[in-house]
Design an enzyme around this catalytic site. Structure first.
Site, PDB file in Angstrom:
ATOM      1  N   ARG A   5     -51.383  54.610 -22.913  1.00  0.00           N
ATOM      2  CA  ARG A   5     -52.598  55.275 -23.393  1.00  0.00           C
ATOM      3  C   ARG A   5     -52.330  56.188 -24.584  1.00  0.00           C
ATOM      4  O   ARG A   5     -53.246  56.547 -25.323  1.00  0.00           O
ATOM      5  CB  ARG A   5     -53.253  56.064 -22.256  1.00  0.00           C
ATOM      6  CG  ARG A   5     -52.486  57.293 -21.818  1.00  0.00           C
ATOM      7  CD  ARG A   5     -53.136  57.942 -20.600  1.00  0.00           C
ATOM      8  NE  ARG A   5     -52.552  59.233 -20.271  1.00  0.00           N
ATOM      9  CZ  ARG A   5     -51.431  59.399 -19.584  1.00  0.00           C
ATOM     10  NH1 ARG A   5     -50.736  58.350 -19.178  1.00  0.00           N
ATOM     11  NH2 ARG A   5     -50.974  60.612 -19.305  1.00  0.00           N
ATOM     12  N   HIS A   6     -51.059  56.556 -24.759  1.00  0.00           N
ATOM     13  CA  HIS A   6     -50.727  57.478 -25.854  1.00  0.00           C
ATOM     14  C   HIS A   6     -50.657  56.773 -27.206  1.00  0.00           C
ATOM     15  O   HIS A   6     -50.772  57.419 -28.241  1.00  0.00           O
ATOM     16  CB  HIS A   6     -49.393  58.170 -25.577  1.00  0.00           C
ATOM     17  CG  HIS A   6     -49.392  58.902 -24.272  1.00  0.00           C
ATOM     18  ND1 HIS A   6     -50.175  60.013 -24.044  1.00  0.00           N
ATOM     19  CD2 HIS A   6     -48.731  58.661 -23.112  1.00  0.00           C
ATOM     20  CE1 HIS A   6     -49.997  60.432 -22.802  1.00  0.00           C
ATOM     21  NE2 HIS A   6     -49.124  59.621 -22.209  1.00  0.00           N
ATOM     22  N   CYS A  10     -36.609  77.180 -38.487  1.00  0.00           N
ATOM     23  CA  CYS A  10     -36.843  78.399 -39.271  1.00  0.00           C
ATOM     24  C   CYS A  10     -36.919  79.555 -38.270  1.00  0.00           C
ATOM     25  O   CYS A  10     -36.459  79.413 -37.133  1.00  0.00           O
ATOM     26  CB  CYS A  10     -38.087  78.267 -40.158  1.00  0.00           C
ATOM     27  SG  CYS A  10     -39.659  78.097 -39.299  1.00  0.00           S
ATOM     28  N   HIS A  64     -45.276  61.801 -24.953  1.00  0.00           N
ATOM     29  CA  HIS A  64     -46.713  61.644 -25.200  1.00  0.00           C
ATOM     30  C   HIS A  64     -47.070  61.609 -26.682  1.00  0.00           C
ATOM     31  O   HIS A  64     -48.068  60.984 -27.049  1.00  0.00           O
ATOM     32  CB  HIS A  64     -47.485  62.790 -24.549  1.00  0.00           C
ATOM     33  CG  HIS A  64     -47.495  62.708 -23.052  1.00  0.00           C
ATOM     34  ND1 HIS A  64     -48.267  63.537 -22.267  1.00  0.00           N
ATOM     35  CD2 HIS A  64     -46.836  61.888 -22.184  1.00  0.00           C
ATOM     36  CE1 HIS A  64     -48.089  63.240 -20.987  1.00  0.00           C
ATOM     37  NE2 HIS A  64     -47.212  62.245 -20.910  1.00  0.00           N
ATOM     38  N   ASP A 116     -34.205  76.886 -42.882  1.00  0.00           N
ATOM     39  CA  ASP A 116     -34.181  77.949 -43.890  1.00  0.00           C
ATOM     40  C   ASP A 116     -33.110  78.963 -43.484  1.00  0.00           C
ATOM     41  O   ASP A 116     -32.314  78.722 -42.556  1.00  0.00           O
ATOM     42  CB  ASP A 116     -35.578  78.558 -44.085  1.00  0.00           C
ATOM     43  CG  ASP A 116     -36.019  79.459 -42.928  1.00  0.00           C
ATOM     44  OD1 ASP A 116     -35.298  79.563 -41.906  1.00  0.00           O
ATOM     45  OD2 ASP A 116     -37.103  80.068 -43.046  1.00  0.00           O
ATOM     46  N   HIS A 117     -33.073  80.096 -44.184  1.00  0.00           N
ATOM     47  CA  HIS A 117     -32.032  81.104 -43.913  1.00  0.00           C
ATOM     48  C   HIS A 117     -32.096  81.626 -42.479  1.00  0.00           C
ATOM     49  O   HIS A 117     -31.070  81.892 -41.864  1.00  0.00           O
ATOM     50  CB  HIS A 117     -32.150  82.267 -44.910  1.00  0.00           C
ATOM     51  CG  HIS A 117     -33.513  82.879 -44.931  1.00  0.00           C
ATOM     52  ND1 HIS A 117     -34.600  82.240 -45.506  1.00  0.00           N
ATOM     53  CD2 HIS A 117     -33.994  84.049 -44.429  1.00  0.00           C
ATOM     54  CE1 HIS A 117     -35.671  83.011 -45.372  1.00  0.00           C
ATOM     55  NE2 HIS A 117     -35.330  84.105 -44.707  1.00  0.00           N
ATOM     56  N   THR A 174     -39.489  80.987 -36.709  1.00  0.00           N
ATOM     57  CA  THR A 174     -40.384  80.701 -35.584  1.00  0.00           C
ATOM     58  C   THR A 174     -40.480  79.221 -35.248  1.00  0.00           C
ATOM     59  O   THR A 174     -41.037  78.864 -34.203  1.00  0.00           O
ATOM     60  CB  THR A 174     -41.814  81.160 -35.927  1.00  0.00           C
ATOM     61  OG1 THR A 174     -42.204  80.486 -37.141  1.00  0.00           O
ATOM     62  CG2 THR A 174     -41.877  82.667 -36.137  1.00  0.00           C
TER      63      THR A 174
HETATM   64  C1  RB5 Z   1     -38.457  83.798 -42.831  1.00  0.00           C
HETATM   65  O1  RB5 Z   1     -38.330  85.182 -42.819  1.00  0.00           O
HETATM   66  C2  RB5 Z   1     -39.514  83.350 -41.829  1.00  0.00           C
HETATM   67  O2  RB5 Z   1     -40.785  83.723 -42.267  1.00  0.00           O
HETATM   68  C3  RB5 Z   1     -39.451  81.851 -41.630  1.00  0.00           C
HETATM   69  O3  RB5 Z   1     -38.175  81.517 -41.178  1.00  0.00           O
HETATM   70  C4  RB5 Z   1     -40.377  81.239 -40.608  1.00  0.00           C
HETATM   71  O4  RB5 Z   1     -40.356  81.914 -39.413  1.00  0.00           O
HETATM   72  C5  RB5 Z   1     -41.740  80.935 -41.067  1.00  0.00           C
HETATM   73  O5  RB5 Z   1     -42.538  80.287 -40.367  1.00  0.00           O
END
Ligand code: RB5
Length: 148
Positions: free
Chosen positions: A139-140, A72, A105, A15-16, A74
């Site tokens: 095992r995995h 993204c 794994h 994403d951005h 996070t």
């Molecule tokens: C975008 O602002 C942010 O929410 C997205 O990139 C991401 O972190 C969501 O999980």
């Protein structure tokens, strides 16, 4: 490190918030001789991460890419989208050990990264490790089958 260039393209989607890191990693990986597919986004204009996680999953499940990289802010939202598709195992990883174990794994086929969490050099180390690490099976394997 053997990045398995011969196995097919590595597809990138972001994403951005992940756009800039996607551009860096895609360029660095292409420089090693690995074929890459860029599924966007192509600017820092705000977009919705599910559209890119879903698009990446479709490309992998069609067999048009060998591995995926989902980015993204996070690494969480885009991995949630990708993991809703049976057959996709997307692993958010912000350190090299997690990236390695996601392959060894969990037989993860998509690496998710958080561009607002991780520095670009660590992200590159995670990506190389992810691509170079084989699934240990043993095992995995039965556990992976239970994921559906
Ligand atoms: C975008 O602002 C942010 O929410 C997205 O990139 C991401 O972190 C969501 O999980």
């Amino acid at each position: 490190m053997n990045l398995h260039h011969d196995k097919g393209p590595v597809a990138f989607a972001a994403d951005h918030a992940g756009y800039a890191l996607k551009e860096q990693l895609r360029g660095r990986l292409a420089d090693t001789g690995t074929p890459v597919l860029d599924l966007g986004t192509n600017s820092e204009q705000s977009v919705d991460y599910p559209d890119f996680g879903n698009g990446l999953a479709d490309v992998l499940l069609r067999g048009d890419a060998w591995r995926g990289v989902a980015i993204c802010g996070t690494g969480l939202g885009i991995s949630m989208a990708a993991n809703r598709h049976p057959g996709i195992r997307c692993a958010p990883s912000h350190d090299v050990d997690t990236a390695r174990l996601a392959r060894a794994h969990n037989d993860a086929n998509v690496l998710a990264l958080g561009a607002r969490i991780i520095d670009p050099e660590t992200a590159w180390q995670c990506l190389q490790t992810f691509l170079a690490t084989d699934f240990e099976a043993g095992r995995h394997a039965a556990r992976i089958r239970k994921l559906g």
